[in-house]
Write a protein that holds these residues in place. Sequence first.
Motif, PDB file in Angstrom:
ATOM      1  N   GLU A  22     102.100  22.499  99.345  1.00 22.89           N
ATOM      2  CA  GLU A  22     102.802  23.492 100.160  1.00 22.89           C
ATOM      3  C   GLU A  22     103.904  22.859 101.025  1.00 22.89           C
ATOM      4  O   GLU A  22     104.749  23.560 101.551  1.00 22.89           O
ATOM      5  CB  GLU A  22     101.795  24.245 101.044  1.00 22.89           C
ATOM      6  N   ASP A  51      95.718  15.430 100.075  1.00 25.97           N
ATOM      7  CA  ASP A  51      96.139  15.259  98.683  1.00 25.97           C
ATOM      8  C   ASP A  51      97.624  15.589  98.549  1.00 25.97           C
ATOM      9  O   ASP A  51      98.069  16.664  98.942  1.00 25.97           O
ATOM     10  CB  ASP A  51      95.331  16.215  97.790  1.00 25.97           C
ATOM     11  N   SER A 154      93.501  13.966  86.871  1.00 27.17           N
ATOM     12  CA  SER A 154      93.691  15.391  87.129  1.00 27.17           C
ATOM     13  C   SER A 154      94.101  16.057  85.824  1.00 27.17           C
ATOM     14  O   SER A 154      94.836  15.456  85.030  1.00 27.17           O
ATOM     15  CB  SER A 154      94.781  15.558  88.190  1.00 27.17           C
ATOM     16  N   ASN A 155      93.615  17.254  85.613  1.00 21.37           N
ATOM     17  CA  ASN A 155      93.937  18.031  84.408  1.00 21.37           C
ATOM     18  C   ASN A 155      93.514  17.308  83.124  1.00 21.37           C
ATOM     19  O   ASN A 155      94.139  17.482  82.081  1.00 21.37           O
ATOM     20  CB  ASN A 155      95.449  18.345  84.368  1.00 21.37           C
ATOM     21  N   SER A 203      93.799  24.577  93.585  1.00 24.81           N
ATOM     22  CA  SER A 203      93.980  26.030  93.752  1.00 24.81           C
ATOM     23  C   SER A 203      92.632  26.695  94.055  1.00 24.81           C
ATOM     24  O   SER A 203      92.236  27.661  93.386  1.00 24.81           O
ATOM     25  CB  SER A 203      94.642  26.637  92.521  1.00 24.81           C
ATOM     26  N   LEU A 205      91.772  28.661  96.279  1.00 21.26           N
ATOM     27  CA  LEU A 205      91.883  30.063  96.695  1.00 21.26           C
ATOM     28  C   LEU A 205      92.671  30.860  95.653  1.00 21.26           C
ATOM     29  O   LEU A 205      93.193  31.932  95.950  1.00 21.26           O
ATOM     30  CB  LEU A 205      92.557  30.155  98.072  1.00 21.26           C
ATOM     31  N   LYS A 213      94.553  38.873 100.227  1.00 16.48           N
ATOM     32  CA  LYS A 213      95.830  39.421 100.725  1.00 16.48           C
ATOM     33  C   LYS A 213      96.737  39.927  99.596  1.00 16.48           C
ATOM     34  O   LYS A 213      97.813  40.450  99.859  1.00 16.48           O
ATOM     35  CB  LYS A 213      96.559  38.365 101.562  1.00 16.48           C
ATOM     36  N   ARG A 226     103.141  30.965  91.573  1.00 21.80           N
ATOM     37  CA  ARG A 226     102.245  31.972  90.977  1.00 21.80           C
ATOM     38  C   ARG A 226     102.838  32.565  89.695  1.00 21.80           C
ATOM     39  O   ARG A 226     102.102  32.985  88.813  1.00 21.80           O
ATOM     40  CB  ARG A 226     101.979  33.105  91.968  1.00 21.80           C
ATOM     41  N   SER A 280      98.289  25.240 102.654  1.00 19.58           N
ATOM     42  CA  SER A 280      98.861  26.317 103.461  1.00 19.58           C
ATOM     43  C   SER A 280      99.920  25.736 104.383  1.00 19.58           C
ATOM     44  O   SER A 280      99.806  24.603 104.839  1.00 19.58           O
ATOM     45  CB  SER A 280      97.765  26.976 104.303  1.00 19.58           C
ATOM     46  N   LYS A 281     100.963  26.528 104.640  1.00 18.84           N
ATOM     47  CA  LYS A 281     101.924  26.087 105.659  1.00 18.84           C
ATOM     48  C   LYS A 281     101.907  27.043 106.846  1.00 18.84           C
ATOM     49  O   LYS A 281     102.869  27.141 107.598  1.00 18.84           O
ATOM     50  CB  LYS A 281     103.319  25.863 105.090  1.00 18.84           C
ATOM     51  N   HIS A 285      96.219  30.092 108.999  1.00 21.47           N
ATOM     52  CA  HIS A 285      95.457  29.953 107.756  1.00 21.47           C
ATOM     53  C   HIS A 285      94.769  28.587 107.666  1.00 21.47           C
ATOM     54  O   HIS A 285      93.637  28.476 107.204  1.00 21.47           O
ATOM     55  CB  HIS A 285      96.368  30.149 106.539  1.00 21.47           C
ATOM     56  N   ASN A 289      90.773  28.123 107.226  1.00 21.76           N
ATOM     57  CA  ASN A 289      90.141  27.391 106.120  1.00 21.76           C
ATOM     58  C   ASN A 289      89.236  26.276 106.634  1.00 21.76           C
ATOM     59  O   ASN A 289      88.148  26.040 106.109  1.00 21.76           O
ATOM     60  CB  ASN A 289      91.207  26.823 105.181  1.00 21.76           C
TER      61      ASN A 289
HETATM   62  N1  LIG Z   1      96.475  18.437  90.255  1.00 19.93           N
HETATM   63  C1  LIG Z   1      97.182  19.507  90.018  1.00 19.93           C
HETATM   64  O1  LIG Z   1      97.740  19.693  88.925  1.00 19.93           O
HETATM   65  C2  LIG Z   1      97.303  20.548  91.097  1.00 19.93           C
HETATM   66  C3  LIG Z   1      97.785  21.828  90.799  1.00 19.93           C
HETATM   67  C4  LIG Z   1      97.826  22.761  91.849  1.00 19.93           C
HETATM   68  C5  LIG Z   1      97.433  22.414  93.124  1.00 19.93           C
HETATM   69  N2  LIG Z   1      96.985  21.138  93.376  1.00 19.93           N
HETATM   70  C6  LIG Z   1      96.529  20.734  94.728  1.00 19.93           C
HETATM   71  O2  LIG Z   1      95.680  21.742  95.271  1.00 19.93           O
HETATM   72  C7  LIG Z   1      96.187  22.197  96.522  1.00 19.93           C
HETATM   73  C8  LIG Z   1      95.861  23.659  96.736  1.00 19.93           C
HETATM   74  O3  LIG Z   1      96.200  24.444  95.612  1.00 19.93           O
HETATM   75  P1  LIG Z   1      97.313  25.586  95.612  1.00 19.93           P
HETATM   76  O4  LIG Z   1      98.299  25.313  96.657  1.00 19.93           O
HETATM   77  O5  LIG Z   1      97.774  25.721  94.205  1.00 19.93           O
HETATM   78  O6  LIG Z   1      96.538  26.926  95.893  1.00 19.93           O
HETATM   79  P2  LIG Z   1      95.479  27.485  96.970  1.00 19.93           P
HETATM   80  O7  LIG Z   1      95.102  26.449  97.939  1.00 19.93           O
HETATM   81  O8  LIG Z   1      94.438  28.131  96.152  1.00 19.93           O
HETATM   82  O9  LIG Z   1      96.315  28.629  97.667  1.00 19.93           O
HETATM   83  C9  LIG Z   1      97.455  28.378  98.410  1.00 19.93           C
HETATM   84  C10 LIG Z   1      98.089  29.702  98.811  1.00 19.93           C
HETATM   85  O10 LIG Z   1      97.140  30.460  99.570  1.00 19.93           O
HETATM   86  C11 LIG Z   1      97.664  30.817 100.836  1.00 19.93           C
HETATM   87  N3  LIG Z   1      96.573  30.632 101.812  1.00 19.93           N
HETATM   88  C12 LIG Z   1      95.858  29.509 102.051  1.00 19.93           C
HETATM   89  N4  LIG Z   1      94.894  29.750 102.970  1.00 19.93           N
HETATM   90  C13 LIG Z   1      95.012  31.056 103.319  1.00 19.93           C
HETATM   91  C14 LIG Z   1      94.307  31.896 104.203  1.00 19.93           C
HETATM   92  N5  LIG Z   1      93.286  31.442 104.926  1.00 19.93           N
HETATM   93  N6  LIG Z   1      94.685  33.199 104.314  1.00 19.93           N
HETATM   94  C15 LIG Z   1      95.721  33.673 103.598  1.00 19.93           C
HETATM   95  N7  LIG Z   1      96.433  32.929 102.730  1.00 19.93           N
HETATM   96  C16 LIG Z   1      96.086  31.620 102.583  1.00 19.93           C
HETATM   97  C17 LIG Z   1      98.825  29.890 101.102  1.00 19.93           C
HETATM   98  O11 LIG Z   1      99.834  30.606 101.795  1.00 19.93           O
HETATM   99  P3  LIG Z   1     100.220  30.244 103.335  1.00 19.93           P
HETATM  100  O12 LIG Z   1     101.074  29.029 103.264  1.00 19.93           O
HETATM  101  O13 LIG Z   1     100.909  31.463 103.786  1.00 19.93           O
HETATM  102  O14 LIG Z   1      98.912  30.024 104.063  1.00 19.93           O
HETATM  103  C18 LIG Z   1      99.310  29.547  99.689  1.00 19.93           C
HETATM  104  O15 LIG Z   1     100.268  30.473  99.266  1.00 19.93           O
HETATM  105  C19 LIG Z   1      97.695  21.885  96.444  1.00 19.93           C
HETATM  106  O16 LIG Z   1      98.280  21.814  97.712  1.00 19.93           O
HETATM  107  C20 LIG Z   1      97.671  20.562  95.729  1.00 19.93           C
HETATM  108  O17 LIG Z   1      97.357  19.517  96.628  1.00 19.93           O
HETATM  109  C21 LIG Z   1      96.906  20.218  92.382  1.00 19.93           C
END
Ligand SMILES: NC(=O)c1ccc[n+]([C@@H]2O[C@H](COP(=O)([O-])OP(=O)(O)OC[C@H]3O[C@@H](n4cnc5c(N)ncnc54)[C@H](OP(=O)(O)O)[C@@H]3O)[C@@H](O)[C@H]2O)c1
Length: 311
Positions: A22, A51, A154-155, A203, A205, A213, A226, A280-281, A285, A289
């Motif tokens: 983020e 991470d 990863s993956n 991911s 969440l 939301k 997304r 999250s930024k 939030h 979390n």
């Molecule tokens: N290895 C890989 O290939 C890979 C792929 C994807 C992700 N990742 C890692 O996993 C981490 C997390 O995954 P992700 O960013 O894909 O998805 P996520 O953590 O499932 O979701 C992030 C999204 O949810 C929102 N959010 C988070 N907490 C919230 C809350 N309490 N209430 C409402 N909205 C909330 C955030 O928006 P706001 O900013 O508005 O809170 C953001 O848009 C990444 O930062 C990265 O480090 C790794």
Amino acid sequence: MRFKKFGKTDMNVSVVGYGAWELGGNWGPIEKENGVKILNLAYDNGVNFFDTAPAYGRGQSEEIVGEFLKGKKREDLYIATKCGLEWDQRGRIRNNLKKERVLKEIDDSLRRLKCDYVDLYQIHWPDPNTPLEETAEALQQILDSKKARYIGVSNFSAQQVETLIKYVDIVSTQNYYNLLVRNVEKELFPVVDKYDLTVIPYSPLAKGLLTGKISKDYEPPKNDPRAMDEIFKNKELFIKSVEKVEELKILANRIGRPLSQMAINWLLHHKQVSTVIAGSKDEKHVLENIEAGNWELSDDIYLKIEKIVGE
Ligand SMILES: NC(=O)c1ccc[n+]([C@@H]2O[C@H](COP(=O)([O-])OP(=O)(O)OC[C@H]3O[C@@H](n4cnc5c(N)ncnc54)[C@H](OP(=O)(O)O)[C@@H]3O)[C@@H](O)[C@H]2O)c1
């Protein structure tokens, strides 16, 4: 905040970590100072596992983590980054796990992170054009030179884990895993248990879906992460997922917790998971979390959740 041993390592990680994708700008613009502020907020509230990856904003996320690390006692924190994705001048990303590329990438990451070592160095995505044996040589060299304390992937599929681990020791696997996407349990948990690895669910969440939301009429903006995700792209799957989320929200209300916390603690209910890296930024939030680290899911609620989401 609860802490858990990170698989077979000596790391005692906060069960709620922080995912720094983020901070790379891919999820909308973010000022450097705001990114550092978010990281400090997480750290001050008990998070010790962060991470990141070079690919998150072509170095931007790592640079912000580097700023945040300034003046901190390095051994109080665990920093995980990744390798294996390179970008060209137009920002197009491609896989590259050639030995010389990986050896260059670790130095680039350490320069951006402004530190001498990372705690966990992960292969971001497999590269079909490089034998894992070649990549493993670079990773072993990185371990020997103490630029990384541990190696993760990863993956990766179970088969790819089985192959790589013959050449270099690995401790973790990071995969797409949450209440709505559960392939990891069948496909990877057996190999995770066999080698005493730990899973970092990414991911967690479902990119915001598991916060409640996002409604059925949601359309991701064109360049939003997304828009490339199957769960948002496949309309039928998306509608079904939102319906499950609506049921999960009722259960979360009944136990008096936000859905996001219930989703994080559902992941932590699995012994294979030691830290959950929601991204999250938004300060509110981030704090919401982190609060998941202060309570645990009962077996009874876990079973009720299983009834809603199925396998
Ligand atoms: N290895 C890989 O290939 C890979 C792929 C994807 C992700 N990742 C890692 O996993 C981490 C997390 O995954 P992700 O960013 O894909 O998805 P996520 O953590 O499932 O979701 C992030 C999204 O949810 C929102 N959010 C988070 N907490 C919230 C809350 N309490 N209430 C409402 N909205 C909330 C955030 O928006 P706001 O900013 O508005 O809170 C953001 O848009 C990444 O930062 C990265 O480090 C790794």
